[in-house]
Write a protein that holds these residues in place. Structure first.
Motif, PDB file in Angstrom:
ATOM      1  N   GLY A  37       0.814  -1.206   0.000  1.00 48.17           N
ATOM      2  CA  GLY A  37       0.000   0.000   0.000  1.00 48.17           C
ATOM      3  C   GLY A  37       0.852   1.261   0.000  1.00 48.17           C
ATOM      4  O   GLY A  37       0.521   2.257  -0.658  1.00 48.17           O
ATOM      5  N   LEU A  38       1.939   1.209   0.736  1.00 51.29           N
ATOM      6  CA  LEU A  38       2.842   2.371   0.757  1.00 51.29           C
ATOM      7  C   LEU A  38       3.399   2.646  -0.641  1.00 51.29           C
ATOM      8  O   LEU A  38       3.515   3.800  -1.060  1.00 51.29           O
ATOM      9  N   LYS A  39       3.741   1.571  -1.348  1.00 46.92           N
ATOM     10  CA  LYS A  39       4.273   1.771  -2.706  1.00 46.92           C
ATOM     11  C   LYS A  39       3.238   2.427  -3.616  1.00 46.92           C
ATOM     12  O   LYS A  39       3.558   3.289  -4.435  1.00 46.92           O
ATOM     13  N   LEU A  40       1.990   2.019  -3.449  1.00 43.40           N
ATOM     14  CA  LEU A  40       0.937   2.621  -4.270  1.00 43.40           C
ATOM     15  C   LEU A  40       0.762   4.100  -3.920  1.00 43.40           C
ATOM     16  O   LEU A  40       0.519   4.930  -4.799  1.00 43.40           O
ATOM     17  N   LEU A  41       0.884   4.425  -2.659  1.00 38.86           N
ATOM     18  CA  LEU A  41       0.790   5.834  -2.265  1.00 38.86           C
ATOM     19  C   LEU A  41       1.928   6.637  -2.890  1.00 38.86           C
ATOM     20  O   LEU A  41       1.737   7.759  -3.367  1.00 38.86           O
ATOM     21  N   ASP A  42       3.101   6.025  -2.893  1.00 34.34           N
ATOM     22  CA  ASP A  42       4.258   6.697  -3.490  1.00 34.34           C
ATOM     23  C   ASP A  42       4.020   6.931  -4.982  1.00 34.34           C
ATOM     24  O   ASP A  42       4.316   8.005  -5.527  1.00 34.34           O
ATOM     25  N   LEU A  43       3.448   5.941  -5.619  1.00 33.26           N
ATOM     26  CA  LEU A  43       3.119   6.070  -7.034  1.00 33.26           C
ATOM     27  C   LEU A  43       2.095   7.188  -7.254  1.00 33.26           C
ATOM     28  O   LEU A  43       2.246   8.031  -8.146  1.00 33.26           O
ATOM     29  N   ALA A  44       1.062   7.192  -6.424  1.00 31.03           N
ATOM     30  CA  ALA A  44       0.020   8.221  -6.564  1.00 31.03           C
ATOM     31  C   ALA A  44       0.611   9.612  -6.379  1.00 31.03           C
ATOM     32  O   ALA A  44       0.234  10.562  -7.067  1.00 31.03           O
ATOM     33  N   ARG A  45       1.517   9.729  -5.446  1.00 29.08           N
ATOM     34  CA  ARG A  45       2.141  11.023  -5.225  1.00 29.08           C
ATOM     35  C   ARG A  45       2.891  11.487  -6.459  1.00 29.08           C
ATOM     36  O   ARG A  45       2.802  12.643  -6.870  1.00 29.08           O
ATOM     37  N   ARG A  46       3.656  10.556  -7.063  1.00 28.50           N
ATOM     38  CA  ARG A  46       4.439  10.947  -8.225  1.00 28.50           C
ATOM     39  C   ARG A  46       3.534  11.302  -9.410  1.00 28.50           C
ATOM     40  O   ARG A  46       3.796  12.252 -10.144  1.00 28.50           O
ATOM     41  N   LEU A  47       2.451  10.573  -9.543  1.00 32.90           N
ATOM     42  CA  LEU A  47       1.570  10.818 -10.686  1.00 32.90           C
ATOM     43  C   LEU A  47       0.707  12.062 -10.517  1.00 32.90           C
ATOM     44  O   LEU A  47       0.343  12.713 -11.488  1.00 32.90           O
ATOM     45  N   THR A  48       0.327  12.373  -9.268  1.00 31.33           N
ATOM     46  CA  THR A  48      -0.591  13.504  -9.074  1.00 31.33           C
ATOM     47  C   THR A  48       0.096  14.745  -8.514  1.00 31.33           C
ATOM     48  O   THR A  48      -0.477  15.835  -8.569  1.00 31.33           O
ATOM     49  N   GLY A  49       1.278  14.572  -7.938  1.00 26.90           N
ATOM     50  CA  GLY A  49       1.927  15.720  -7.311  1.00 26.90           C
ATOM     51  C   GLY A  49       1.397  16.044  -5.929  1.00 26.90           C
ATOM     52  O   GLY A  49       1.869  16.982  -5.285  1.00 26.90           O
ATOM     53  N   LEU A  50       0.411  15.297  -5.480  1.00 25.93           N
ATOM     54  CA  LEU A  50      -0.140  15.557  -4.151  1.00 25.93           C
ATOM     55  C   LEU A  50       0.743  14.919  -3.076  1.00 25.93           C
ATOM     56  O   LEU A  50       1.123  13.752  -3.206  1.00 25.93           O
ATOM     57  N   PRO A  51       1.057  15.650  -2.005  1.00 25.68           N
ATOM     58  CA  PRO A  51       1.707  14.979  -0.876  1.00 25.68           C
ATOM     59  C   PRO A  51       0.733  13.980  -0.246  1.00 25.68           C
ATOM     60  O   PRO A  51      -0.490  14.127  -0.389  1.00 25.68           O
ATOM     61  N   VAL A  52       1.281  12.979   0.415  1.00 25.77           N
ATOM     62  CA  VAL A  52       0.403  11.950   0.986  1.00 25.77           C
ATOM     63  C   VAL A  52       0.594  11.845   2.500  1.00 25.77           C
ATOM     64  O   VAL A  52       1.671  12.078   3.034  1.00 25.77           O
ATOM     65  N   VAL A  53      -0.521  11.475   3.158  1.00 28.93           N
ATOM     66  CA  VAL A  53      -0.498  11.188   4.592  1.00 28.93           C
ATOM     67  C   VAL A  53      -0.999   9.766   4.785  1.00 28.93           C
ATOM     68  O   VAL A  53      -1.972   9.347   4.146  1.00 28.93           O
ATOM     69  N   THR A  54      -0.300   9.017   5.634  1.00 28.96           N
ATOM     70  CA  THR A  54      -0.720   7.648   5.905  1.00 28.96           C
ATOM     71  C   THR A  54      -0.401   7.311   7.350  1.00 28.96           C
ATOM     72  O   THR A  54       0.457   7.937   7.978  1.00 28.96           O
TER      73      THR A  54
END
Lengths: 316, 316, 316, 316
Positions: free
Chosen positions: A105-122
């Motif tokens: 799940g963390l890897k997917l969040l990292d991917l989402a961040r790179r694709l959207t530019g949004l910082p992530v919180v988990t």
């Protein structure tokens, strides 16, 4: 990863303060306003917590798949969210419930961040996962059930990431400030507090959102205070009015659950907004914002500013 | 260290159960009575939890010094306590409060055990301390604030020690059983539950002791259930009546705070009994015990027995 | 009607006290122990509240018919109950629920009293019904929902009947004492307090029985304190253990719901004991009583006595 | 006295509904939306509860003197309040606290109404005072402590005045609707509901304002819903943010305590706004109102309208 900035000079204060710390009181706390009257602003990407910007964090309760996460991330970014949320490690009452995808799940969040530019919180549940979470997340969330997991809080003092500390459903406002103090005293001055509902006898909502905690906290601490209406009310149709009320009460932002397909969510689908409902909420918040001297998008960068927001100011 | 015995055959059941686990329900739980109607008895030294013996755990809130611990240990042993309690790692709301002696406290507990022969129970707050605590303690306590620290609970599944799991002050009875299930499902069948008061609006007592939880738990689970009246009421003069009430409600034992000098205690002195008060309570409990088919001292050893105790039996 | 006796000399104290009354504090209250250290004993028929006798009030939730009331009355008298309970006016959350038989129910209670010799207690909801209830009942009950109906409380000050004042499910111990003070200050010194459960987040029981309130109340007031476990737990199988716990905690008596046919009860059948269950509870209480220096039947008559009961005494 | 208007046709429905009433459920209630989907609007003077107007009720906790009441009344009228509040009969926990001026207070309210033109709302505690209160007040308030005084509620069914029914501090939302149903079923369709805070473990505020109750109530009932932030938070400086949050959550109005000299108030001075603080709050509410399609002053008269307000609408 986005660079983060903190406009304050509390570094090193922990040790000195500890020696004169007066437990159980606002005064004497690093989190208190006594020696730190101005608001703390915490910058994460284009989000700036504690200033004029009303920061909206949105995303699914838990990361379920690449498709689910990315489509939700694009939707919330499009609607104006400043930060993406998503749980990889899920604290579930029963050991037989879905426990989250974990490192995957963390890897997917990292991917989402790179694709959207949004910082992530988990969310971080276990100190053993801290190195991994620190590498993958822009903000580390401590959930309601770990708000008094003091061992974990101490470990966050040595981390170069802001911490989003959720109030426990059993935690008084003073105890929440004490828990924040564990992080501050251990060396990390970047703590964002989050009211998310407390337990009461009322069963019409999942918890009872204690919005009064917002002005009380804003009076007692310089830390940013946001509100999670989703976990508090437990039903999506009550989320928008309480989100609006949070802004009116003086909160610095929101954390809202959004899911592209709530009916199939593995966790808390009932309380997740659909993308179009979230977009409508963002429209409402944008319309409201001017009355509270707030803006939804990022404000022009500048030095740390005093509190200019809405209802929580020093009234009397 | 005293040998410990568990008279049940649940080993290996965890995996199979997990696959058919039905979250949020008593049925289907390893902790449930459905597939395990007889009471679980857990033997630690001469203490046997869950049988006819009414096991009294006593000792100071926190280990403060060799003198304090040893003198208290001798007093409680003399009065009939079966297990010694004492905290080395203390969960305190504020980071500026006394945090316990840590490993040094564990060593003192080990010393007290060797000198008095009493098994000891102490709290674990951090998985990092598990190897040390496992070596030094006979029973590992999980405190109210960590009752939903699921990462920690899972780690206890792999430990060869009974776990004393305290109910959180805002944890429902079902959630307490779910938390116990984390330990059982991870492979450790020896869990003792402990009611210690919940948070309510009432302020005359520190918490509100929910004694009804005893018969409710005894109906839903085969695990032993004890009561901590000290943290619940917060004032020593209310501890004895509630301790007596716990026996009458069907509890399998007590955990009571005793301090040789409550006025100088570093933690929770107001709720600690003095040795002579504790001795008087033990006399009262001994006088009561026959009415409830209980004994205070160890019963003659034998195989696992069904429930023979007092008020919590299958009434209707 | 049975003669009633009150062994105390508080008459006329109300006026003087009112002038120096210090609100919100135990001291200065007529109900407080400061100027009245000895226990108040209230005699109703052969029942004597506040002395060595452990008084058990039993009967149906509501009076439904002559047959139902009389058969239940005979059963509870046979098992050792000292007072008969039964509701003629029923406070129901919904206007569409059974509201009680009203004056017809009072007549049946009067009949049951004459046939069994048991004094009766019944609830008053409306000051307009006071003359009728005063004539028909030996003890007037004020229910949890009217505990802060101050207008009604004041009217009870002028009545020649003891008042059984139930704690509200929202009422603090201090507020309960304040409500009792309304009756005492208005001229009626005979008030019996009754703990019956408070509202919390826990849903396994109907309410949470706050047994700690017993020793707290016994310390703060000289008035008798009894416990209603039936409304607190809401399920009949949890009533006996909590009834036993009430005696062990130092209560002066019980109020228990008993119904000859709980399955057909118009109100609260789930929490009503069947006659054989009640008889078994009375056997248990009788067996326990000696340990607490209590007796279930009437004690030899004598002057007012100091407190001799169980767990609630001055411990520390 | 101002004429009052009710735009609905529920008269006579009580009897028919009672026969098919399903207790404990929204459906089947006269207060429910099932058979009455459109909002009920209640007109009192120029105030119209339940429509587009956001009605602000303001005034002192209790009527203390002609000077105090009249000066406060003029201030709140000047700032835009639509209704004057003031207590003549005060429910106080202790019998030794100020109990209100009684009938004399009612006369002062009548005077204030004539001098200012503002309709008045005042609390009724005792059915015996109903004729007098009915004559002197435009709206009859039932306080939190009497929300389940069912005898009193029934008497209000026969009164030609709207009733302002406050939620009890431990009353569930469903129970509040049940209490309203007592009044409706007895023949009075004009009931205004008021959330005013519930009891929880949190002590930073006097009660915990349950703003989620607003959207929940707006979904379940067609009756107007207002909010009293003053009693909820207990400190004047938290009143304005929560008042603003109430509008944002979809409330139909407010009841706010205002006192010309809070320091000398006989009751609840800490939570009373000073006139200038109230005026500033009204300015803020006026600025906010457009975002929520609300107006503070009276709207152009017209037939009953559907719900047009803010956050509480049918979202999902």
């Amino acid at each position: 990863m986005e660079p983060t900035v903190i406009q304050m000079a509390q570094a090193g204060a922990g040790t000195a303060r500890a020696s004169r710390g007066r437990p159980g009181r606002t005064t004497g706390r690093l989190a208190g306003r006594e020696d730190h009257p101005e608001d703390t602003c915490i910058q994460v990407g284009r989000a700036r917590f504690g200033g004029r910007q009303f920061v909206v964090i949105a995303g699914p309760c838990s990361v379920e798949s690449e498709e689910q996460l990315l489509s939700t991330a694009r939707e919330v970014r499009g609607a104006g969210a400043a930060v993406l949320r998503g749980g990889a490690f899920k604290p579930r009452s029963s050991p037989y419930s879905f426990q989250g995808l974990g490192p995957e799940g963390l890897k997917l969040l990292d991917l989402a961040r790179r694709l959207t530019g949004l910082p992530v919180v988990t969310e971080l549940m276990d100190g053993d996962d801290l190195p991994l979470v620190e590498r993958m997340a822009d903000i580390i969330q401590i959930g309601a059930r770990n708000v008094q997991n003091f061992s974990l809080l101490k470990k966050l003092g040595r981390v170069d990431r802001p911490v989003l500390l959720k109030r426990g459903f059993m935690t008084t406002i003073e105890e929440l400030l004490d828990s924040a103090e564990y992080i501050l005293a251990a060396g990390n001055p970047r703590v964002i507090l989050c009211e998310r509902g407390i337990r009461t006898f009322e069963t019409a909502t999942r918890n009872t959102l204690d919005l009064s905690a917002v002005p009380v906290l804003k009076e007692r601490t310089h830390l940013p205070v946001i509100v999670d209406p989703s976990h508090a009310v437990g039903h999506r149709r009550f989320v928008p009015p309480m989100a609006q009320a949070a802004m009116a009460a003086g909160a610095d932002g929101l954390m809202v659950e959004v899911h592209v397909s709530p009916e199939t969510a593995l966790c808390d689908g009932d309380q997740s907004l659909r993308p179009e409902e979230f977009a409508r909420l963002m429209d409402n918040l944008t319309a409201m914002a001017a009355s509270f001297n707030r803006i939804i998008g990022p404000e022009a960068q500048g030095p740390a500013v005093g509190r200019v927001g809405g209802g929580g100011g020093p009234w009397a």
